[in-house]
Motif scaffolding. Structure first.
Motif, PDB file in Angstrom:
ATOM      1  N   ALA A  73      -4.324  93.152  39.568  1.00 49.61           N
ATOM      2  CA  ALA A  73      -4.953  94.531  40.009  1.00 49.61           C
ATOM      3  C   ALA A  73      -4.976  95.377  38.559  1.00 49.61           C
ATOM      4  O   ALA A  73      -5.904  96.222  38.712  1.00 49.61           O
ATOM      5  CB  ALA A  73      -3.845  95.119  40.933  1.00 49.61           C
ATOM      6  N   ALA A  74      -3.722  95.273  37.697  1.00 48.58           N
ATOM      7  CA  ALA A  74      -3.791  96.079  36.635  1.00 48.58           C
ATOM      8  C   ALA A  74      -5.049  95.696  35.676  1.00 48.58           C
ATOM      9  O   ALA A  74      -6.061  96.587  35.239  1.00 48.58           O
ATOM     10  CB  ALA A  74      -2.350  96.023  35.771  1.00 48.58           C
ATOM     11  N   VAL A  77      -1.644 101.468  38.839  1.00 54.65           N
ATOM     12  CA  VAL A  77      -2.697 100.702  38.719  1.00 54.65           C
ATOM     13  C   VAL A  77      -4.080 101.823  38.967  1.00 54.65           C
ATOM     14  O   VAL A  77      -4.862 101.756  38.382  1.00 54.65           O
ATOM     15  CB  VAL A  77      -2.664  99.769  39.946  1.00 54.65           C
ATOM     16  CG1 VAL A  77      -3.945  99.241  40.226  1.00 54.65           C
ATOM     17  CG2 VAL A  77      -1.816  98.715  39.422  1.00 54.65           C
ATOM     18  N   SER A  78      -3.714 102.784  39.855  1.00 49.88           N
ATOM     19  CA  SER A  78      -4.626 103.870  40.199  1.00 49.88           C
ATOM     20  C   SER A  78      -4.941 104.623  39.160  1.00 49.88           C
ATOM     21  O   SER A  78      -6.109 105.099  38.735  1.00 49.88           O
ATOM     22  CB  SER A  78      -4.145 104.524  41.359  1.00 49.88           C
ATOM     23  OG  SER A  78      -3.825 103.910  42.663  1.00 49.88           O
ATOM     24  N   ASP A 128      -7.947  94.047  36.488  1.00 52.00           N
ATOM     25  CA  ASP A 128      -9.116  94.417  37.207  1.00 52.00           C
ATOM     26  C   ASP A 128      -9.624  95.829  37.352  1.00 52.00           C
ATOM     27  O   ASP A 128     -10.877  96.225  36.968  1.00 52.00           O
ATOM     28  CB  ASP A 128      -8.916  94.179  38.722  1.00 52.00           C
ATOM     29  CG  ASP A 128      -9.151  92.482  38.720  1.00 52.00           C
ATOM     30  OD1 ASP A 128      -9.561  91.860  38.163  1.00 52.00           O
ATOM     31  OD2 ASP A 128      -8.888  91.880  39.920  1.00 52.00           O
ATOM     32  N   ASN A 129      -8.467  96.830  37.161  1.00 52.96           N
ATOM     33  CA  ASN A 129      -8.782  98.248  36.815  1.00 52.96           C
ATOM     34  C   ASN A 129      -8.779  98.591  35.439  1.00 52.96           C
ATOM     35  O   ASN A 129      -8.786  99.707  35.196  1.00 52.96           O
ATOM     36  CB  ASN A 129      -7.616  98.916  37.623  1.00 52.96           C
ATOM     37  CG  ASN A 129      -7.952  99.086  39.004  1.00 52.96           C
ATOM     38  OD1 ASN A 129      -8.936  99.691  39.646  1.00 52.96           O
ATOM     39  ND2 ASN A 129      -7.322  98.049  39.991  1.00 52.96           N
ATOM     40  N   GLY A 130      -8.717  97.569  34.353  1.00 52.31           N
ATOM     41  CA  GLY A 130      -9.146  98.253  33.102  1.00 52.31           C
ATOM     42  C   GLY A 130      -7.888  98.145  32.153  1.00 52.31           C
ATOM     43  O   GLY A 130      -8.228  98.347  30.922  1.00 52.31           O
ATOM     44  N   THR A 150      -9.568 104.723  32.629  1.00 48.82           N
ATOM     45  CA  THR A 150     -10.649 103.672  32.001  1.00 48.82           C
ATOM     46  C   THR A 150     -12.062 104.226  32.320  1.00 48.82           C
ATOM     47  O   THR A 150     -13.001 104.023  31.736  1.00 48.82           O
ATOM     48  CB  THR A 150     -10.391 102.292  32.115  1.00 48.82           C
ATOM     49  OG1 THR A 150     -10.238 102.257  33.798  1.00 48.82           O
ATOM     50  CG2 THR A 150      -9.188 101.743  31.723  1.00 48.82           C
ATOM     51  N   ARG A 151     -12.162 104.896  33.841  1.00 47.03           N
ATOM     52  CA  ARG A 151     -13.467 105.407  33.980  1.00 47.03           C
ATOM     53  C   ARG A 151     -13.732 106.671  33.503  1.00 47.03           C
ATOM     54  O   ARG A 151     -14.694 106.797  32.992  1.00 47.03           O
ATOM     55  CB  ARG A 151     -13.244 105.539  35.490  1.00 47.03           C
ATOM     56  CG  ARG A 151     -14.615 106.033  36.167  1.00 47.03           C
ATOM     57  CD  ARG A 151     -14.449 106.180  37.867  1.00 47.03           C
ATOM     58  NE  ARG A 151     -13.513 107.462  38.055  1.00 47.03           N
ATOM     59  CZ  ARG A 151     -13.930 108.781  38.012  1.00 47.03           C
ATOM     60  NH1 ARG A 151     -15.304 109.159  37.715  1.00 47.03           N
ATOM     61  NH2 ARG A 151     -13.099 109.604  38.162  1.00 47.03           N
ATOM     62  N   THR A 195      -4.513 103.880  35.831  1.00 47.96           N
ATOM     63  CA  THR A 195      -5.411 103.075  34.939  1.00 47.96           C
ATOM     64  C   THR A 195      -6.566 103.048  35.344  1.00 47.96           C
ATOM     65  O   THR A 195      -7.766 103.369  34.374  1.00 47.96           O
ATOM     66  CB  THR A 195      -4.946 101.638  34.944  1.00 47.96           C
ATOM     67  OG1 THR A 195      -3.449 101.721  34.509  1.00 47.96           O
ATOM     68  CG2 THR A 195      -5.532 100.740  34.110  1.00 47.96           C
ATOM     69  N   ALA A 196      -7.270 102.722  36.567  1.00 50.14           N
ATOM     70  CA  ALA A 196      -8.695 102.687  37.059  1.00 50.14           C
ATOM     71  C   ALA A 196      -9.344 104.135  36.798  1.00 50.14           C
ATOM     72  O   ALA A 196     -10.297 104.142  36.054  1.00 50.14           O
ATOM     73  CB  ALA A 196      -8.783 102.574  38.420  1.00 50.14           C
ATOM     74  N   GLU A 197      -8.595 105.282  36.929  1.00 49.70           N
ATOM     75  CA  GLU A 197      -9.088 106.703  36.468  1.00 49.70           C
ATOM     76  C   GLU A 197      -9.254 106.783  35.016  1.00 49.70           C
ATOM     77  O   GLU A 197     -10.360 107.296  34.749  1.00 49.70           O
ATOM     78  CB  GLU A 197      -8.278 107.616  37.320  1.00 49.70           C
ATOM     79  CG  GLU A 197      -8.593 108.010  38.793  1.00 49.70           C
ATOM     80  CD  GLU A 197      -9.851 108.416  38.985  1.00 49.70           C
ATOM     81  OE1 GLU A 197     -10.365 109.625  38.748  1.00 49.70           O
ATOM     82  OE2 GLU A 197     -10.689 107.608  39.510  1.00 49.70           O
TER      83      GLU A 197
END
Length: 222
Positions: free
Chosen positions: A103-104, A74-75, A106-108, A81-82, A77-79
């Protein structure tokens, strides 16, 4: 005769070598999907993507496990997609809880599959992600639909971490002891306690302990 479209390039991220090899072997028989590299956790995935970006060779899709050492899916994925908006992320995991799905997404993440999915489903999710579509495993989608039609109540409102904190509260642990047990800061522990009391509409840690016993999180005192 029209030129054939280039194969979709995929980075496989999983801490189990046998999973990575199995996925890679399946992709080798496909004309339109190619495994270009692999990583053992989210941190290594970010390092490899950074190196790829430097050469203008980012993959189209990252196929991402959730539970991994160093940096979880999840973390990561957030990085991803950012930092690399053009790269799509498809989750492939053993965990089907709706909380993890939310969570997944929401993080892209552009897709969410369970590891018992067939190879064709994995390929379908990767193709869907490349078309900016969201692909969710049918079993998880049914679970998600049930959670929407029947909103959670009681401890079902709590996250996994909040449940862990509730159990420790019920054991009589202080915020400092909870922080040490869960390897988090005391301030974070205090926030979790406050959040779970608010979600459960409770006024005290004693009330929280009773809720934990009734929910079966720990046995009643004898």
């Amino acid at each position: 005769m029209a030129e054939k479209a280039p194969a979709l390039e995929v980075l496989i991220v999983d801490d189990h070598g046998v999973v990575r090899r199995g996925i890679k072997a399946y992709f080798e028989v496909l004309d339109d999907i190619e495994a270009v590299d692999e990583a053992t956790d989210g941190q290594e995935a970010l390092e490899k993507l950074s190196a790829m970006a430097a050469y203008g060779e980012l993959p189209d899709v990252v196929l991402m496990d959730l539970m991994m050492p160093r940096l979880d899916g999840v973390s990561a994925t957030a990085e991803i997609t950012r930092l690399y908006p053009s790269v799509k992320v498809v989750i492939l995991t053993s965990f089907g809880e709706t909380e993890r799905l939310h969570a997944a997404l929401d993080n892209g993440a552009s897709g969410y599959l369970l590891k018992d999915a067939g190879p064709a489903e994995v390929a379908g999710a990767i193709r869907a992600a490349s078309r900016d579509e969201v692909f969710i495993d049918s079993a998880v989608a049914k679970q998600l639909a049930r959670s929407i039609s029947a909103p959670p109540t009681g401890i079902a409102l709590l996250t996994h971490r909040e449940r862990d904190v509730l159990k420790l509260v019920a054991e009589g642990r202080s915020n400092q002891e909870i922080a040490k047990e869960l390897s988090i800061s005391e301030r974070t522990a205090r926030t979790h306690v406050s959040n779970l009391l608010g979600k459960l509409n409770l006024r005290s840690r004693t009330q929280a302990a009773l809720v934990a016993v009734r929910a079966g999180l720990l046995p009643p005192a004898t």
